[in-house]
Design a protein around this motif. Sequence first.
Motif, PDB file in Angstrom:
ATOM      1  N   GLY A   1      -4.104  13.914  -5.614  1.00  0.00           N
ATOM      2  CA  GLY A   1      -3.322  13.274  -4.555  1.00  0.00           C
ATOM      3  C   GLY A   1      -3.956  12.044  -3.949  1.00  0.00           C
ATOM      4  N   CYS A   2      -4.995  11.482  -4.587  1.00  0.00           N
ATOM      5  CA  CYS A   2      -5.690  10.318  -4.031  1.00  0.00           C
ATOM      6  C   CYS A   2      -5.393   9.060  -4.836  1.00  0.00           C
ATOM      7  CB  CYS A   2      -7.201  10.571  -4.007  1.00  0.00           C
ATOM      8  SG  CYS A   2      -7.695  11.878  -2.866  1.00  0.00           S
ATOM      9  N   HIS A   3      -5.304   7.966  -4.114  1.00  0.00           N
ATOM     10  CA  HIS A   3      -5.136   6.653  -4.722  1.00  0.00           C
ATOM     11  C   HIS A   3      -6.237   5.747  -4.195  1.00  0.00           C
ATOM     12  CE1 HIS A   3      -1.200   8.473  -5.356  1.00  0.00           C
ATOM     13  NE2 HIS A   3      -0.931   7.530  -6.254  1.00  0.00           N
TER      14      HIS A   3
ATOM     15  N   ALA B   1       3.018  -1.349  -7.640  1.00  0.00           N
ATOM     16  CA  ALA B   1       2.403  -2.133  -6.571  1.00  0.00           C
ATOM     17  C   ALA B   1       1.452  -3.141  -7.202  1.00  0.00           C
ATOM     18  CB  ALA B   1       1.666  -1.234  -5.579  1.00  0.00           C
ATOM     19  N   ASN B   2       1.032  -4.116  -6.426  1.00  0.00           N
ATOM     20  CA  ASN B   2       0.240  -5.226  -6.935  1.00  0.00           C
ATOM     21  C   ASN B   2      -1.185  -5.226  -6.411  1.00  0.00           C
ATOM     22  OD1 ASN B   2       1.990  -6.971  -8.637  1.00  0.00           O
ATOM     23  ND2 ASN B   2       3.245  -7.089  -6.793  1.00  0.00           N
ATOM     24  N   HIS B   3      -2.086  -5.797  -7.210  1.00  0.00           N
ATOM     25  CA  HIS B   3      -3.397  -6.168  -6.695  1.00  0.00           C
ATOM     26  C   HIS B   3      -3.209  -7.276  -5.663  1.00  0.00           C
ATOM     27  CE1 HIS B   3      -5.185  -3.847  -9.939  1.00  0.00           C
ATOM     28  NE2 HIS B   3      -4.485  -4.540 -10.821  1.00  0.00           N
ATOM     29  N   VAL B   4      -4.101  -7.329  -4.669  1.00  0.00           N
ATOM     30  CA  VAL B   4      -3.904  -8.234  -3.530  1.00  0.00           C
ATOM     31  C   VAL B   4      -5.127  -9.141  -3.362  1.00  0.00           C
ATOM     32  CG1 VAL B   4      -3.458  -8.401  -1.056  1.00  0.00           C
ATOM     33  CG2 VAL B   4      -2.471  -6.518  -2.378  1.00  0.00           C
ATOM     34  N   LEU B   5      -4.847 -10.431  -3.170  1.00  0.00           N
ATOM     35  CA  LEU B   5      -5.878 -11.405  -2.843  1.00  0.00           C
ATOM     36  C   LEU B   5      -5.551 -12.009  -1.483  1.00  0.00           C
ATOM     37  CD1 LEU B   5      -8.352 -13.121  -3.534  1.00  0.00           C
ATOM     38  CD2 LEU B   5      -6.814 -14.724  -4.700  1.00  0.00           C
ATOM     39  N   MET B   6      -6.454 -11.835  -0.526  1.00  0.00           N
ATOM     40  CA  MET B   6      -6.284 -12.380   0.816  1.00  0.00           C
ATOM     41  C   MET B   6      -7.249 -13.537   1.010  1.00  0.00           C
ATOM     42  SD  MET B   6      -5.884  -8.855   3.037  1.00  0.00           S
ATOM     43  CE  MET B   6      -7.204  -7.976   2.194  1.00  0.00           C
TER      44      MET B   6
ATOM     45  N   GLN C   1      -2.655   0.515 -13.785  1.00  0.00           N
ATOM     46  CA  GLN C   1      -3.203   1.712 -13.157  1.00  0.00           C
ATOM     47  C   GLN C   1      -2.215   2.267 -12.138  1.00  0.00           C
ATOM     48  OE1 GLN C   1      -6.248   3.129 -13.896  1.00  0.00           O
ATOM     49  NE2 GLN C   1      -6.386   1.648 -15.531  1.00  0.00           N
ATOM     50  N   ASP C   2      -2.151   3.592 -12.054  1.00  0.00           N
ATOM     51  CA  ASP C   2      -1.360   4.209 -11.000  1.00  0.00           C
ATOM     52  C   ASP C   2      -2.251   4.828  -9.932  1.00  0.00           C
ATOM     53  OD1 ASP C   2      -2.401   6.253 -12.475  1.00  0.00           O
ATOM     54  OD2 ASP C   2      -0.525   7.382 -12.658  1.00  0.00           O
ATOM     55  N   LYS C   3      -3.584   4.768 -10.134  1.00  0.00           N
ATOM     56  CA  LYS C   3      -4.517   5.323  -9.154  1.00  0.00           C
ATOM     57  C   LYS C   3      -5.475   4.279  -8.594  1.00  0.00           C
ATOM     58  CE  LYS C   3      -4.774  10.070 -10.951  1.00  0.00           C
ATOM     59  NZ  LYS C   3      -5.687  11.101 -11.490  1.00  0.00           N
TER      60      LYS C   3
ATOM     61  N   THR D   1       0.827  -1.209   0.000  1.00  0.00           N
ATOM     62  CA  THR D   1       0.000   0.000   0.000  1.00  0.00           C
ATOM     63  C   THR D   1       0.860   1.258   0.000  1.00  0.00           C
ATOM     64  OG1 THR D   1      -1.716  -1.206   1.215  1.00  0.00           O
ATOM     65  CG2 THR D   1      -1.858   1.187   1.205  1.00  0.00           C
ATOM     66  N   ARG D   2       1.938   1.251   0.747  1.00  0.00           N
ATOM     67  CA  ARG D   2       2.831   2.422   0.766  1.00  0.00           C
ATOM     68  C   ARG D   2       3.478   2.635  -0.594  1.00  0.00           C
ATOM     69  NH1 ARG D   2       7.262   2.324   4.674  1.00  0.00           N
ATOM     70  NH2 ARG D   2       7.317   4.556   4.172  1.00  0.00           N
ATOM     71  N   GLN D   3       3.853   1.550  -1.276  1.00  0.00           N
ATOM     72  CA  GLN D   3       4.390   1.686  -2.633  1.00  0.00           C
ATOM     73  C   GLN D   3       3.358   2.331  -3.545  1.00  0.00           C
ATOM     74  OE1 GLN D   3       6.818  -2.569  -2.282  1.00  0.00           O
ATOM     75  NE2 GLN D   3       5.618  -2.147  -4.114  1.00  0.00           N
TER      76      GLN D   3
END
Length: 320
Positions: free
Chosen positions: A146-148, A89-94, A180-182, A80-82
């Motif tokens: 400035g939003c992601h 950064a990557n999409h995440v599957l939990m 995507q960067d956002k 998330t910080r990246q």
Amino acid sequence: MPQSTKPVTNYALPDHLLDLLGQYLQEQVTPTIEIDPAQLAYRWVGGHNGHLEPLAVNLFLSLDDLHGIDTQKAKLVQNTRQFLKGYPANHVLMTGTRGAGKSSLIRALLQAYHSEGLRIIEIARDDLRVLDKIRAAINALPADCGCHYVVYCDDLAFNGQDESYRTLKSVLDGSLDSEQDKLLVYATSNRRHLLPQLMKDNVNIYNGQTDEVNPYETIDETVSLSDRFGLWLSFHPMDQNTYLHIVRHYLSLSPNRHLDNANDVKESNNEEKNKTLTDNIRAAALRWASERGGRSGRVAYQFSRYWIGQTRLAAEDNPL
């Protein structure tokens, strides 16, 4: 010579048909999606022709309140910080056991990083067809907002007849503008590969009892969606000590609690890590978990609410 005039015939549908036609067209068209960067979280409601509903988010849960999942938490925070810094950064599957803290991590992330531009859009599995329109609305935001945005889908899983997963595949990786960067997608699921894997598919292949020319493609299709999540985080059942530690932590968070007066939480050197539960709380917490079929952070939280509530009520009914 005067021109002959013919009466003009007006063809008009009956009013009830016009109403039905208008209703049908309205159901088929998704309204324009507008996103306010100042709003911390939205939820999509209303199905295909729905809208983004602003959410009043309670930011009481912090990352420090989540115990027993330090490895998963560290990886999700780093990703998330990246993302917020504009780095890849990557999409995440939990995936994994229920009640282990998957959904809580999303809420805690918003609490920790909303001031750095993190925003959440919650969407149900059945509404994934509007994901492209949400992505377009995010891309239309000013470059300096400035939003992601993290699109969050809880309890994600599909059956064999559900075609909405193809939209998600395209957004994750596949369409020309899928990078995507956002926008990132964070999803939780109790199923590792999201689509059902049937034993009969394997048996039919091995026995030659299938009509497909390339039967292995059926198996590839069932895992192709989860493969498009770059980061996989697995959550496992917790041991007894971790469960009791979480119970102790939630009991210590209660403001103005009556627990200390009853010596229910004993402290040593004023450090939380040295707090211990008395035998009656420990036994009650273990019994609570046993009655619910397992130990988890969710069960620990529910027990703490039960214990604090009954303790306060008893103190009010029997004042000193």
